[in-house]
Design an enzyme around this catalytic site. Sequence first.
Site, PDB file in Angstrom:
ATOM      1  N   ASP A 266      -5.927  24.712  10.899  1.00 49.38           N
ATOM      2  CA  ASP A 266      -5.929  23.383  10.246  1.00 49.38           C
ATOM      3  C   ASP A 266      -5.042  22.425  11.035  1.00 49.38           C
ATOM      4  OD1 ASP A 266      -5.834  21.235   8.624  1.00 49.38           O
ATOM      5  OD2 ASP A 266      -5.313  22.344   6.794  1.00 49.38           O
TER       6      ASP A 266
ATOM      7  N   PHE B 207     -12.241  23.448   7.511  1.00 56.28           N
ATOM      8  CA  PHE B 207     -12.388  22.719   6.245  1.00 56.28           C
ATOM      9  C   PHE B 207     -13.669  21.885   6.296  1.00 56.28           C
ATOM     10  CE2 PHE B 207     -11.902  18.863   3.803  1.00 56.28           C
ATOM     11  CZ  PHE B 207     -11.414  19.331   2.605  1.00 56.28           C
ATOM     12  N   THR B 208     -14.462  21.979   5.244  1.00 54.68           N
ATOM     13  CA  THR B 208     -15.600  21.057   5.150  1.00 54.68           C
ATOM     14  C   THR B 208     -15.559  20.407   3.782  1.00 54.68           C
ATOM     15  OG1 THR B 208     -17.115  22.631   4.137  1.00 54.68           O
ATOM     16  CG2 THR B 208     -17.049  22.621   6.555  1.00 54.68           C
ATOM     17  N   ALA B 209     -16.238  19.325   3.702  1.00 58.19           N
ATOM     18  CA  ALA B 209     -16.244  18.592   2.437  1.00 58.19           C
ATOM     19  C   ALA B 209     -16.947  19.393   1.366  1.00 58.19           C
ATOM     20  CB  ALA B 209     -16.925  17.234   2.632  1.00 58.19           C
TER      21      ALA B 209
ATOM     22  N   LYS C 207      -7.233  28.814   1.797  1.00 69.29           N
ATOM     23  CA  LYS C 207      -6.406  27.891   1.004  1.00 69.29           C
ATOM     24  C   LYS C 207      -7.272  26.680   0.717  1.00 69.29           C
ATOM     25  CE  LYS C 207      -4.052  24.564   3.932  1.00 69.29           C
ATOM     26  NZ  LYS C 207      -4.866  24.471   5.123  1.00 69.29           N
TER      27      LYS C 207
ATOM     28  N   ASP D 116       0.857  -1.178   0.000  1.00 67.51           N
ATOM     29  CA  ASP D 116       0.000   0.000   0.000  1.00 67.51           C
ATOM     30  C   ASP D 116       0.890   1.223   0.000  1.00 67.51           C
ATOM     31  OD1 ASP D 116      -2.565  -0.931  -0.073  1.00 67.51           O
ATOM     32  OD2 ASP D 116      -2.540  -1.460   2.055  1.00 67.51           O
TER      33      ASP D 116
ATOM     34  N   ASP E 162      -9.293  -5.502   3.344  1.00 69.08           N
ATOM     35  CA  ASP E 162      -8.094  -6.188   2.855  1.00 69.08           C
ATOM     36  C   ASP E 162      -8.225  -7.705   2.972  1.00 69.08           C
ATOM     37  OD1 ASP E 162      -6.577  -4.060   2.053  1.00 69.08           O
ATOM     38  OD2 ASP E 162      -5.708  -3.728   4.040  1.00 69.08           O
TER      39      ASP E 162
ATOM     40  N   SER F  57     -10.136  25.953   3.760  1.00 73.32           N
ATOM     41  CA  SER F  57     -10.085  26.363   5.144  1.00 73.32           C
ATOM     42  C   SER F  57      -9.384  27.719   5.170  1.00 73.32           C
ATOM     43  CB  SER F  57      -9.334  25.343   5.996  1.00 73.32           C
ATOM     44  OG  SER F  57      -7.990  25.287   5.596  1.00 73.32           O
TER      45      SER F  57
END
Lengths: 599, 671
Positions: B336, B369-371, B387, B299, B511, B376
Site C-alpha cells: 500500500d 486496493f480496489t474500489a 486490511k 478546508d 471552488d 488491500s
Amino acid sequence: MQPSDWLQLAVYVVTLAAITKPMGLYLMQVLDAGGRTWLDPVLKPLERLTYRLMGVRPDGEQDWRRYTGSMLLFSLVGLLFTYAILRLQHLLPLNPQGFGPVSPDLAFNTAVSFTTNTNWQSYSGESTMSYLSQMVALAFHNFVSAATGIAIAAALVRGIARHSTKLLGNFWVDLVRITYYLLLPICLVFAVILVSQGMIQNFRPYTKASLVEPMKISVEKKNDKGATIKSPDGKTVMEEQTVTEQVIPQGPMASQVAIKMLGTNGGGYVNANAAHPFENPTPLSNFLQMLSIFAIGSGLTWYLGRMTKNQAHGWSVWAAMMALFLGGVLLCWWAEAAGNPIHHQLGAAVADGNMEGKEVRFGIFNSALFATVTTDASCGAVNAMHDSFTALGGFVPLFNMQLGEIIIGGVGAGLYGMLVFVVLAVFIAGLMVGRTPEYLGKKIQSYEVKMAMLALLVLCFTLLGFAAWASVSAWGLAGRNNEGPHGLSEILYAFSSAVGNNGSAFAGLSANTPWYNTTLGIAMLFGRFLMIVPIMAMAGSLAQKKLVPASAGTFPVSGVTFIVLLLGTVLLIGALNFLPVLTLGPVVEHFLTAQGKLF
Amino acid sequence: MTHKPPSLFDWNIVGPAIVDSFRKLDPRLMIKNPVMFVTQIGALLTTVAIFTATAERGFITHLAIWLWFTVLFANFAEAVAEGRGKAQAQALRRTRVKTTAHRIGSGGRTEDVNANDLRKGDIVVVRAGEVVPADGDVIEGAATVDESAITGESAPVIRESGGDRSAVTGGTRVLSDEIRVRVTINPGEGFLDRMISLVEGAKRQKTPNEIALTILLSALTLIFLLVCVTLKPFGIYSNAAFSVPVLIALLVCLIPTTIGGLLSAIGIAGMDRLLQHNVLAMSGRAVEAAGDVDVLLLDKTGTITLGNRQATEFIPAPGVSEKELADAAQLASLADETPEGRSVVVLAKKFGIRERQIHELPLAQFVKFTAQTRMSGVNVNGTQYRKGAADAIRGFVKTPVPAAVEDSVQKVSRAGGTPLLVATRDRVLGLIHLKDIVKGGLRERFKRLRTMGIKTIMITGDNPLTATAIAAEAGVDDFLAEAKPEDKLALIRREQSGGRMIAMIGDGTNDAPALAQADVGVAMNTGTQAAKEAGNMVDLDSNPTKLIEVIEIGKQLLITRGSLTTFSIANDVAKYFAIIPAMLMGTFPAIAPLNVMALHSPTSAILSAVIFNALIIVALIPLALRGVKFNPIGAVAILQRNLLIYGAGGVVIPFVGIKLIDMLLTALNLV
C-alpha cells in the site's frame, strides 16, 4: 462656591439622572405610532381626528426624503403663518395695548426664530407683541418646533436602530403624537405648578404703578419725526427724562413659560425673561425650569439606548454630555464667584463675586448654573444678563453654543447634533481597531462621513462667516454696546446663538436692525434646516445598511474609553475651529481685565 | 517564504524617490490629495510674499522653504512606498523578461516568438529546462515545474492537463517532460502586472475607507481654511493685522497634513507587505476587506489537517497480542503506497517489527486496493492477510467479528477516526486507528482569530461525527460536514446575508463560485485558472493558512490610517498654543500667559510649529511603511492602547517637539 451651592448642583444632577429613564420609557411609547400611554382614552380620539383632518395615514411610514420633505413643508407653512400674524396683529383681536404691525425684517427674524426653535428675540415681547401674537403665532411654534426637533431625533435613532429598510417613520404622526402626548400634558401640569409658585396667567391689560421715588434716566433725544438727533461731532444727543410710573406687564405667562422651558424654546414672555419675578417667581420655579430644559433631551439618550438595544451606549452619550455640562458649570461658576479682578484691586465687594447683571434672588451659583443649562440645551431663556458675566464666565455660554448645542441640547436637536460627533468619533477611532468603522453594527462609510461633515461645515461657515462680516461692516459694528474684545464677544454670541438655535443674547447687542434681523434670520434657518437635511440623509443611509453582528472585534460604543473618545472628538473637531476667534474675544478680554482694562 | 523587505534607507529606492518628490509637485497629481494641494498653494503664496512683503523677508523666506518641504516630504513618503512596492514587484517580474515562446501556429508548426507578444488563447509548447512564457493552463501532458522563482519553495511540483493542477505561472521553469499550455492572459494583464499597477501612482484607485477618510480630511481642511480666512476680518476688528504668510502658516499647521501626507503611502505599504508575504492582491479594496473579515472558511484537508490520515494505534482483538496485530498489519500494508499505508508500516516499527521489503517475500502475492473490494493485503505462505474498511472485512472473514472489536470500531468512529480492520480468512486480528492529524500551532492561531472577533468554519467532506471530533481538536468555531461545493457557496451567502464578511481560500475549479462570492477570496497559485480569476488575491506559496496573515495585514492597514489620523488631529492643540499667542502678542501683550511653551519670540514660535509640522511627516514615514503593530487583544484593548499612544501622545508630543525646535532655532540664531 459654598457647600449649599454644591448641594444644589448635586441635587440637580441626581434629579436629572432620576427622571431620564422614566422620560425615556414614556418617549418609547410616544415615538412609536402604535405605542400605548395612559392618556390614550382622552387623546386617542383627538389623535385620530387630527389624522383624518390632515389626511394622514398613520401607518404609512416615509423614507428620509419624504420625511424631511414633510418637515420642511410644515416648517415653511408655519413660518409664513407666523409672519402673516405678526404683520397683521394690529388688525387681529386680543391686542389690548394696541400694538402696531411688526416691521418686515423683525417679523421675518421672529418668524424664523420661532420656527427654528431658536426664539431669538430682537424685541421686547411686552412692548411689541399682542396677546394673539404671543399665544397663537409664537406659542404654536413653541410646541411644534420642539416637536419637530424631537421627531428628527427619533427618525435618526430609528435609522440607527433599524436595518435593511428605507422607512424612518411618519413625520406627521411623530409631530402629532409628540405634541399631544408629550408636550401638551406635561406643560399643562407644569404651568399649574408654576402658577402655584406665583406666576401670572391672565388676559388683563398692563397695569401701572406709581414709583415711590421718581427716577431720572437719559434717553436719546428725538425730533418731531421720531428720528434721533446727532450733534455736529456725530454723537447722538441725549436728554434727561423723569420716570414717575412703571408699566407692569400682564398676560398668559405660565402657559408660555412651561413650553418655553420644556421645549427648549427660551423666548421670554417679557424681555427680562426668567430674571423677571413674574416669569420666575421662586427658587423652586427656578429649579424646575432648569430641570425641564434638560428633561426631554436627557430622556432621548435613554430612548437611543433602548431603541438600539444598547442601554450602556445611551448612558455613555448621556455621561459625555454631563461631563461637558459639569465642566462648563464649574468654570462659569468659579469665574463668577471669583468676581471682577478690578473689584479685587479696589477692595470692593470681593466676597460677592461678580453680581453685575444678576438677579439677587438667584445669586452667583444659580445664575451660572442657569446660564450653562440654557446654552447647553438650545433653550436661550436667561435669568441673568450674560453680557455682564466676567470674560471667562461669558466664555462658557458662548463656547457651549459653538459646540453646536450638543450638551443635552435643544429637544431632539441636541441628540442628533451629538450623534454627528458620535459618527465621526466612531469613524476616526474605529479604524484604529482594524476594521471598517462600525456604529452599532452599521458600517460608517464615505456617505455617512460626508453628511456628518456637511452638518459641521454648515455650522462653521454660517457662524464664522456672518460673524466675520459683522466684525468689519458698519452694520455689524453699529449694534455693539461695547468696544474691543467684549464687543467681538457680543457679535460672536449673537451668531452663535442664532446658528445654534439657542436664542439667548449677550444683552449688549442691539440686534433689532434690518441687517441683524436679516443675517441672524438666515443664520437661524441655516443652523436648523441645513443641518437637519444632511443628518436625515445619514439616517436614511444608516437605515438601509445591513446589521453586522457584534463580535470581539467590534468597536465599543459604551464605557469610559468611548466617553473619553467622544469628548476628545467634540473638543478637537467641534471646538478647535472656534479657538482663534474665542481667543480674540473672551480670552483676550480676560487677560486685559486682569491688567485692569475694561470695555 | 517571505521576501525580506528592503531596508528603509535603501539608496536604490530613496534616490529615485527624491526625484519623484519633485515630479509629484505637478498640480494635476497634487489635486488628488486635497490636503497637500492646499499646502502647496499656501507654499506658493508664501513664496510670492517673499517678494511683495515689505518687512520680515527673512522670516517669510524661512516659512516658504518649510512649507515647500512639507509638500515634498509628503510626496517623498508616497514615492518611497511606491519605490519599495515596485522593487518587490520587479524582483518577481525579472524572471519573465526576454523569454522566448514556442507558439504553435495555424499550420500546427511551432514558431519562436517573444513572450510579450503572446495573446490570450495562444498555445505554446514548453520543454524541459525552459521557462513558462506566460500564465496559462496545461492542455496536454504533465511536467514537473520549479516554481521557486515565485514561491521560494524549492521542491518541484507537478503540473498536468485537466483537473485542479493545470495552471502554470509565467516565469516558472519546467524541469522535466513537455507540456502544451494555453495562454490565459494578454500581456500586461497578469496578476503580477495588475499588482504592479496597484502600487504605481497612475492607476491606483482609492479604497472605500481611503475615500471616506479623504472626505473627512478635505472637510476639515475646508473648515480650517474658513477659520483662517475669517481670522483676517476678526484681526482687523481687533487692530491686529495678521499677514497672509502667518495665516497660511496657521492654516498649514491646522489642516491634517500629517495623515494627508502619509495616507497614500500607508495604502501602498499595505500592498507591499502583502507582496512580502507572497500574496498578490487584485485590488486595494480586497486588502481593506481582509481587515473586515468576520468569518473564515477553511478546508479541512491540507489546511487544518496534514491532508492524510495516519495510523496512530493498533487495537488487537481478544486473544491477539498487539505485536501480532502489528505484524499482520504491516504485512497487509507493504504493497500500500498511500500515505495511510505507509503510516501503518511506520507505526508497526514501533513494536519492534523491522520494515520488510517486498523483495524479501518473493512468494508473496500482493492484493491491491480496489474500489470494489475496498481491501488491500498480501497472501503469504497460504495465509491471506487483509486490511480494510469494517464492512469489507466483515464480508471477507468467515467467522463473525468479535463483539469487543465491533465496540472498538464504534469507539474509533465516534472519536472522528477511521477504523481499519485487520484479518486473515479465519480470524479477526484487531483494528488500526487511522486519524486525521491536525497541524501543529493551529489551535493558537484560531484563538488569535477569535480574539480579533473572527469566526472560523471548517469545511469537510467527512461525516458530522468525524467533523465534530476534528473541529474540537483543531479549535475551530464551527464546521460544515459532508460539504459539496454548492454547500460552500450557500454557506457564504447565508453568512453574508447576516451582514458578515467572508474570507476563504481555494484552489479547485469547483471552488471558483465560492471564491467569487466571498468578500476575500484567496486562490492558491497551484490552483486552476478559473479559481485564480474568481478570487481577488493569489497566494503564490499556496499556503492555506496564509489567510490569517492577509487578515492581519488588512487590519494593520486600517489601524495605521486611524492612528495617524488621530495623531494628526490631536497635534492641533499644541500648534494652537504655539501660533495663536504668537499672532496676538504684538497687539495684546497681556496674553503672554497663553504662551505656555514659553517660546522665544512670535516668529520663532510660528516657524517652530511649521517645522515640526513638516518634520513629523518624515519622522512617521517608517511607521507608515511598517504599519502600526497589530496585537490580537480585542477591540476594546486595541482602542485603549492606540488612543493612549496616538491620541494622548498626539496631544503631548508636539508640545515637546515645538519647544525643542524653538530652542534649537534660538540657539542657532536663526530667528
